[in-house]
Design an enzyme around this catalytic site. Structure first.
Site, PDB file in Angstrom:
ATOM      1  N   ASP A 158      -6.322   1.360  -1.067  1.00 33.09           N
ATOM      2  CA  ASP A 158      -6.200   1.316  -2.600  1.00 33.09           C
ATOM      3  C   ASP A 158      -6.827   2.499  -3.352  1.00 33.09           C
ATOM      4  O   ASP A 158      -7.862   2.163  -3.653  1.00 33.09           O
ATOM      5  CB  ASP A 158      -6.770  -0.211  -3.079  1.00 33.09           C
ATOM      6  CG  ASP A 158      -6.199  -1.290  -2.401  1.00 33.09           C
ATOM      7  OD1 ASP A 158      -4.927  -1.209  -2.852  1.00 33.09           O
ATOM      8  OD2 ASP A 158      -6.615  -2.372  -1.837  1.00 33.09           O
TER       9      ASP A 158
ATOM     10  N   ASP B  82       1.662 -11.362  -3.556  1.00 32.43           N
ATOM     11  CA  ASP B  82       0.191 -11.462  -3.902  1.00 32.43           C
ATOM     12  C   ASP B  82      -0.123 -12.954  -4.042  1.00 32.43           C
ATOM     13  O   ASP B  82       0.357 -13.724  -5.283  1.00 32.43           O
ATOM     14  CB  ASP B  82      -0.254 -10.866  -5.084  1.00 32.43           C
ATOM     15  CG  ASP B  82      -0.161  -9.240  -4.935  1.00 32.43           C
ATOM     16  OD1 ASP B  82       0.063  -8.550  -3.714  1.00 32.43           O
ATOM     17  OD2 ASP B  82      -0.039  -8.649  -6.070  1.00 32.43           O
TER      18      ASP B  82
END
Length: 588
Positions: free
Chosen positions: A443, A285
């Site tokens: 998600d 990330d």
């Protein structure tokens, strides 16, 4: 491989975005009319053309017609000490000392490009004269008589056989994405170091061995059927897999092609490859910290800031350095998620493009990038399509792009109207680059209910009861980094994006993110059973046993982790060794 042609307007826009060479722009121009015409490719006699090789032994001629990521091929060639001469005219093919054709995209589009530019005729002449040639992926398929992809469409016709689509009805996921084993059928020279090691495949179409082409076949691979993995006749080689993405083993294939007369000792066989391996993926990330530097971070249920007085962004390292480290440790893929992408203009995100370029110089496994892949209009009123944005990432070294929020909106529209507009980022990019190049990142978060009929979305009986003893839950999809819930479930989204052109699903779970208690098995089983494309399990890994659990209990094709690798709590090699001991096929 499964992609149709983009419109001329779309591709003109794509080319205007980048400083792509005029050669690539020329070779990548194509029209929709091609798909209305079948079997019209015609060649002059290849023997009528003159072949003469250049004298330089340190230069490779590369046929790059401007589609997809060939940066890794370039980097691998340079890594092995060779320079590159790009094909600009058919004469460049004829004059090549050695020629590499890393074909990407759709069969019909590629043949249209080759035919219109005169490259097809030159290729036939070059290969018929037994000049040193290496075709990669589509570069192998085009050697055959025809393909069923958007066809039938005629190929170069040098090898008997028809390129057809994998059969997904037998439970095998299409496209094949991952590391598989070769069965070497004859001496190929370039495969001398492969032995029992895995190599990386990503394709929906394949050619089958037959009595008519058996003299060409040098290896096969099993994925539902035994298909042709490589061919060789004289100095002409082609492989269905990607050597530039197959780590050290793949580099050895390129090295033996580039140094055919060098006495390179054959390495002893040390691999244990038998079939398609389960993949272990390292995720980074990436975002700017408060000082403006790009860092690798990790969230706790998507919160990436330290719980300190300063509340600074959690900094776990530099992206390029970590990617190189994970490659050396055995990661099967590297995934970059630009988690500031939804707030910034993607094309202004030059540092992230630079991360890709630098990483691809020394990391020879697949690279995925996500974050900010969408349409947008800049401050000057200039509109950029998601296709243009994705093209910039591909040219910078990405093999796959990951779409999040934009895919949710596209799926909602599709489920509401039942119409595929062809305008969503998912549809545009998969049409041009193939569905194997498009990952949809989902998600979701759990919403507990007392009865499955309480909601219109697919619900499951959960292993762990809800806070009030609820036995069921549905998984609500979110957008914008998990901050906004949407009226669509993970099951419904997965089914819709598969129909819209996704080639793979990255399945996260907000509830499990950063907890280290294991993957959400209920969610992963639900989605991996619902679709026929590969599913990557994500969120929650905290121990090696979590990886074996998800592969045993679900149909996940890969498992992704971040924090446990960044914090060195569980090394990638330990995960691989554990899986191997548990009898799960992995790349060692």
């Amino acid at each position: 491989m499964a992609a149709a042609a983009a419109t001329t307007t779309q591709m003109d826009n794509t080319r205007s975005l980048s400083s792509i060479s005029s050669t690539s722009s020329l070779l990548f121009t194509r029209t929709n009319e091609f798909y209305k015409i079948q079997n019209r490719v015609k060649f002059k006699s290849p023997r009528a053309l003159s072949i003469r090789a250049t004298s330089s032994d340190s230069v490779v001629t590369l046929l790059d017609y401007g589609a997809g990521n060939v940066r890794s091929v370039r980097n691998a060639i340079r890594h092995l000490g060779f320079g590159i001469k790009d094909v600009q005219t058919p004469e460049d093919i004829l004059n090549a000392n050695r020629l590499i054709f890393p074909g990407v995209g759709a069969f019909a589009a590629a043949m249209d490009v080759l035919n219109k530019t005169g490259m097809a005729e030159a290729l036939c002449a070059y290969i018929e004269k037994d000049r040193p040639f290496l075709g990669i992926c589509l570069g192998l398929q085009l050697l055959f008589q025809s393909s069923e992809e958007n066809g039938p469409v005629n190929g170069l016709g040098l090898i008997p056989g028809v390129v057809g689509r994998f059969d997904s009805s037998n439970g095998f996921r299409v496209p094949q994405i991952g590391w598989n084993a070769l069965q070497i059928t004859k001496d190929s020279e370039i495969l001398d170091d492969v032995g029992d090691h895995h190599v990386y495949f990503v394709h929906s179409y394949r050619a089958m061995p037959s009595d008519d082409n058996k003299e060409w076949v040098s290896s096969t691979c099993n994925y539902g059927d035994n298909f042709i993995a490589s061919v060789r006749r004289g100095n002409v080689h082609a492989v269905q897999f990607h050597p530039e993405k197959s780590g050290d083993v793949g580099l050895s294939v390129l090295r033996r092609f580039l140094h055919p007369k060098t006495n390179i000792p054959k390495k002893p066989t040390e691999g244990k490859a038998l079939k398609l391996a389960k993949r272990v993926i390292a995720c980074l990330d990436v975002r700017a910290n408060d000082k403006g530097d790009l860092v690798v971070t990790k969230g706790d249920q998507y919160d990436v800031r330290e719980h300190t007085k300063e509340n600074e962004v959690r900094n776990l390292g530099k992206p390029v350095e970590l990617a190189r480290q994970y490659y050396k440790e055995g990661a099967d893929e590297i995934s970059f998620l630009n988690i500031t992408g939804f707030r910034d203009f993607p094309l202004g995100d030059l540092p992230m493009l630079q991360v890709l370029r630098l990483t691809s110089e020394n990391v020879f496994v697949p690279l995925t990038v996500g974050g900010g892949i969408r349409d947008f209009t800049d401050a000057n009123g200039r509109h950029y399509s998601s296709l243009e944005v994705a093209s910039e990432y591909f040219r910078s070294g990405a093999d796959k792009i990951s779409i999040g929020s934009d895919a949710v909106y596209a799926a909602e529209d599709y489920l509401k109207t039942g119409v595929k507009t062809g305008k969503s980022s998912l549809e545009q990019i998969s049409r041009v680059y193939g569905n194997q190049a498009v990952v949809v990142s989902i998600d979701p978060r759990r919403v507990y209910i007392t009865h499955p009929n309480d909601v219109e979305f697919k619900a499951v009986r959960v292993t762990d009861l809800g806070p009030n003893g609820e036995e069921y839950a549905w998984y609500q999809c979110t957008v914008n980094g998990g901050r906004e819930g949407r009226p669509i479930g993970a099951y419904e989204l997965a089914k819709a994006v598969e129909e819209l052109g996704a080639g793979e699903i990255l399945l996260n779970c907000i509830d499990c993110d950063g907890q280290g208690k294991g993957f959400d098995m209920d969610l992963i089983k639900l989605i991996s059973d619902a679709v026929s494309i590969p599913v990557i399990a994500s969120s929650g890994a905290g121990a090696v046993e979590h990886f074996s659990d998800v592969f045993r209990k679900t149909n996940a094709s890969a498992a992704l982790a971040a924090g446990i690798f960044h914090r060195k709590e569980v090394p990638i090699q330990s995960v691989k060794e554990h899986l191997y001991k548990e009898g799960i096929e992995v790349r060692i």
